[in-house]
Design a protein around this motif. Structure first.
Motif, PDB file in Angstrom:
ATOM      1  N   TYR A 136      32.505  54.285  38.486  1.00  7.09           N
ATOM      2  CA  TYR A 136      32.336  53.020  37.784  1.00  7.09           C
ATOM      3  C   TYR A 136      31.970  53.258  36.318  1.00  7.09           C
ATOM      4  O   TYR A 136      31.337  54.253  35.970  1.00  7.09           O
ATOM      5  CB  TYR A 136      31.204  52.206  38.423  1.00  7.09           C
ATOM      6  CG  TYR A 136      31.404  51.886  39.879  1.00  7.09           C
ATOM      7  CD1 TYR A 136      32.059  50.721  40.269  1.00  7.09           C
ATOM      8  CD2 TYR A 136      30.951  52.760  40.862  1.00  7.09           C
ATOM      9  CE1 TYR A 136      32.242  50.420  41.611  1.00  7.09           C
ATOM     10  CE2 TYR A 136      31.124  52.465  42.202  1.00  7.09           C
ATOM     11  CZ  TYR A 136      31.782  51.300  42.571  1.00  7.09           C
ATOM     12  OH  TYR A 136      31.971  51.020  43.901  1.00  7.09           O
ATOM     13  N   SER A 156      25.527  46.386  35.914  1.00  3.03           N
ATOM     14  CA  SER A 156      26.876  45.858  36.124  1.00  3.03           C
ATOM     15  C   SER A 156      27.811  47.051  36.303  1.00  3.03           C
ATOM     16  O   SER A 156      27.778  47.999  35.514  1.00  3.03           O
ATOM     17  CB  SER A 156      27.310  45.010  34.927  1.00  3.03           C
ATOM     18  OG  SER A 156      28.671  44.635  35.044  1.00  3.03           O
ATOM     19  N   ARG A 158      31.825  48.345  36.926  1.00  2.63           N
ATOM     20  CA  ARG A 158      33.250  48.044  36.884  1.00  2.63           C
ATOM     21  C   ARG A 158      34.009  49.292  37.310  1.00  2.63           C
ATOM     22  O   ARG A 158      33.867  50.347  36.692  1.00  2.63           O
ATOM     23  CB  ARG A 158      33.675  47.605  35.472  1.00  2.63           C
ATOM     24  CG  ARG A 158      33.042  46.303  35.038  1.00  2.63           C
ATOM     25  CD  ARG A 158      33.512  45.130  35.901  1.00  2.63           C
ATOM     26  NE  ARG A 158      32.842  43.872  35.580  1.00  2.63           N
ATOM     27  CZ  ARG A 158      31.811  43.396  36.245  1.00  2.63           C
ATOM     28  NH1 ARG A 158      31.312  44.083  37.276  1.00  2.63           N
ATOM     29  NH2 ARG A 158      31.267  42.242  35.912  1.00  2.63           N
ATOM     30  N   PRO A 163      39.844  49.311  42.770  1.00  5.36           N
ATOM     31  CA  PRO A 163      38.765  48.334  42.939  1.00  5.36           C
ATOM     32  C   PRO A 163      38.538  47.896  44.384  1.00  5.36           C
ATOM     33  O   PRO A 163      37.453  47.407  44.703  1.00  5.36           O
ATOM     34  CB  PRO A 163      39.219  47.148  42.070  1.00  5.36           C
ATOM     35  CG  PRO A 163      40.692  47.305  41.931  1.00  5.36           C
ATOM     36  CD  PRO A 163      40.941  48.780  41.934  1.00  5.36           C
ATOM     37  N   ASN A 167      33.873  48.928  45.509  1.00  2.29           N
ATOM     38  CA  ASN A 167      33.664  47.480  45.579  1.00  2.29           C
ATOM     39  C   ASN A 167      32.294  47.013  45.098  1.00  2.29           C
ATOM     40  O   ASN A 167      31.972  45.831  45.207  1.00  2.29           O
ATOM     41  CB  ASN A 167      33.914  46.975  46.997  1.00  2.29           C
ATOM     42  CG  ASN A 167      33.004  47.639  48.034  1.00  2.29           C
ATOM     43  OD1 ASN A 167      32.108  48.405  47.695  1.00  2.29           O
ATOM     44  ND2 ASN A 167      33.238  47.334  49.298  1.00  2.29           N
ATOM     45  N   ARG A 169      29.692  45.649  42.475  1.00  2.60           N
ATOM     46  CA  ARG A 169      29.853  44.916  41.218  1.00  2.60           C
ATOM     47  C   ARG A 169      28.537  44.755  40.458  1.00  2.60           C
ATOM     48  O   ARG A 169      28.522  44.771  39.237  1.00  2.60           O
ATOM     49  CB  ARG A 169      30.475  43.535  41.507  1.00  2.60           C
ATOM     50  CG  ARG A 169      31.865  43.603  42.120  1.00  2.60           C
ATOM     51  CD  ARG A 169      32.875  44.202  41.164  1.00  2.60           C
ATOM     52  NE  ARG A 169      34.201  44.358  41.767  1.00  2.60           N
ATOM     53  CZ  ARG A 169      34.665  45.492  42.275  1.00  2.60           C
ATOM     54  NH1 ARG A 169      33.919  46.589  42.250  1.00  2.60           N
ATOM     55  NH2 ARG A 169      35.876  45.554  42.811  1.00  2.60           N
ATOM     56  N   GLU A 170      27.427  44.568  41.167  1.00  2.00           N
ATOM     57  CA  GLU A 170      26.124  44.466  40.517  1.00  2.00           C
ATOM     58  C   GLU A 170      25.065  45.066  41.436  1.00  2.00           C
ATOM     59  O   GLU A 170      25.150  44.941  42.659  1.00  2.00           O
ATOM     60  CB  GLU A 170      25.763  43.012  40.191  1.00  2.00           C
ATOM     61  CG  GLU A 170      26.645  42.355  39.148  1.00  2.00           C
ATOM     62  CD  GLU A 170      26.194  40.946  38.815  1.00  2.00           C
ATOM     63  OE1 GLU A 170      25.128  40.805  38.169  1.00  2.00           O
ATOM     64  OE2 GLU A 170      26.900  40.003  39.207  1.00  2.00           O
ATOM     65  N   ILE A 185      28.795  42.686  46.161  1.00  2.00           N
ATOM     66  CA  ILE A 185      29.967  43.465  46.544  1.00  2.00           C
ATOM     67  C   ILE A 185      31.174  42.537  46.551  1.00  2.00           C
ATOM     68  O   ILE A 185      31.083  41.391  47.001  1.00  2.00           O
ATOM     69  CB  ILE A 185      29.777  44.074  47.954  1.00  2.00           C
ATOM     70  CG1 ILE A 185      28.571  45.018  47.963  1.00  2.00           C
ATOM     71  CG2 ILE A 185      31.032  44.796  48.422  1.00  2.00           C
ATOM     72  CD1 ILE A 185      28.185  45.470  49.356  1.00  2.00           C
ATOM     73  N   GLU A 186      32.305  43.027  46.055  1.00  2.00           N
ATOM     74  CA  GLU A 186      33.557  42.275  46.151  1.00  2.00           C
ATOM     75  C   GLU A 186      34.409  42.894  47.250  1.00  2.00           C
ATOM     76  O   GLU A 186      34.635  44.103  47.277  1.00  2.00           O
ATOM     77  CB  GLU A 186      34.323  42.305  44.837  1.00  2.00           C
ATOM     78  CG  GLU A 186      35.620  41.492  44.890  1.00  2.00           C
ATOM     79  CD  GLU A 186      36.380  41.469  43.578  1.00  2.00           C
ATOM     80  OE1 GLU A 186      37.370  40.721  43.474  1.00  2.00           O
ATOM     81  OE2 GLU A 186      35.980  42.205  42.653  1.00  2.00           O
ATOM     82  N   PHE A 201      32.952  37.460  47.313  1.00  3.23           N
ATOM     83  CA  PHE A 201      31.810  38.244  46.858  1.00  3.23           C
ATOM     84  C   PHE A 201      30.675  38.001  47.842  1.00  3.23           C
ATOM     85  O   PHE A 201      30.447  36.863  48.264  1.00  3.23           O
ATOM     86  CB  PHE A 201      31.361  37.816  45.455  1.00  3.23           C
ATOM     87  CG  PHE A 201      32.341  38.175  44.371  1.00  3.23           C
ATOM     88  CD1 PHE A 201      32.198  39.354  43.647  1.00  3.23           C
ATOM     89  CD2 PHE A 201      33.408  37.345  44.080  1.00  3.23           C
ATOM     90  CE1 PHE A 201      33.095  39.688  42.643  1.00  3.23           C
ATOM     91  CE2 PHE A 201      34.317  37.674  43.084  1.00  3.23           C
ATOM     92  CZ  PHE A 201      34.160  38.853  42.362  1.00  3.23           C
TER      93      PHE A 201
END
Length: 269
Positions: A136, A156, A158, A163, A167, A169-170, A185-186, A201
């Motif tokens: 990331y 954060s 990315r 992706p 997974n 995301r924060e 998590i996405e 999410f």
């Protein structure tokens, strides 16, 4: 959007940039996961709320989820338990110990969803666990106050590539303990095997339950791609028990049929 119900975090507060860079924060948190103990079996009683966009009311119910940490299986029972109603038995989904790695599966089952957190940056070299080059681009959003006291780094993430696999995301990571306090998590989700998986999410909150650092609260949504109907799910653990062993019939549909009357004597009311 994920609702702000039952948040463990307070509002973000202005703070000087910490000395530790975001990659070091991430690395420390990942390595800390390796040190955490993991239960063999979890009996998790949960309170569920499902809210549909535009509806006036919510659906609420209780579930009792029994998790086999080694084989990553679950048995979902109604609360209160009804002997005449069959359980849902299958691959673990939203298991409280999904971030712990002692019994973690490294691959997803064919056709399964990908809501398990990405821990692929953790590499095992002989008996040494290390964090590989992060998958990331990581930035430090700030330092947030925790409602129970203390602060957490807000990161954060990315993905550099893939992706779907990467997974996260924060992350919110306790500045004092390196414990992950919250994660987003996405992934994709479907309420039943009959439904089509949809991108979503999930917000996960963590807490100490006995000697274990586990996920105790989830919020996520599901949008039906055909009807356009969106449902937000909110699941909160209200009680947990940990057992060293359980009969294997809890995780086998055919064997469970022969033991429906034995459930409460084994796991309690």
């Amino acid at each position: 959007m994920i609702a702000a119900a039952a948040l463990l975090l307070g509002l973000a507060t202005p703070s000087p940039a910490p000395l530790t860079d975001p990659y070091q924060i991430y690395k420390s948190a990942m390595q800390h996961l390796v040190t955490l103990p993991q239960p063999e079996f979890i009996i998790d009683t949960e309170h569920w709320i499902a809210a549909s966009a535009g509806d006036n009311g919510n659906d609420e119910w209780g579930e009792r989820r029994i998790f086999d940490s080694t084989n990553r299986l679950e048995c979902v029972l109604d609360v209160p338990y009804t002997i005449s109603r069959p359980p849902q038995i299958g691959e673990s989904e939203f298991a409280p110990d999904t971030w712990l790695i002692a019994h973690r599966q490294t691959t997803q089952p064919p056709g399964g969803t990908n809501m398990n957190p990405d821990l692929s940056d953790l590499k095992t070299i002989a008996t040494v666990i290390s964090v590989a080059r992060p998958s990331y681009n990581i930035t430090l959003v700030g330092v947030d106050s925790l409602t129970q006291g203390g602060t957490a780094y807000h990161l954060s993430l990315r993905p550099v590539s893939d992706p779907k696999k990467h997974n996260l995301r924060e992350l919110w990571i306790n500045t004092a303990s390196d414990n992950i306090m919250r994660a987003i998590i996405e992934g994709d989700y479907r309420p039943t095997y009959r439904d089509v998986a949809s991108d979503t999410f999930v917000l996960e909150d963590f807490g100490l339950v006995g000697p274990y650092w586990l996920v105790i609260h989830h919020v996520w949504t599901y949008r039906n791609p055909f009807s356009g109907r969106t449902v937000q799910y909110n699941a909160t653990s209200t009680a947990m028990r940990f057992l060293a062993a359980l009969p294997n019939w809890f995780f086998d549909v055919k064997l469970f049929e022969q033991h429906r009357g034995d459930v409460l004597p084994v796991i309690g009311p």
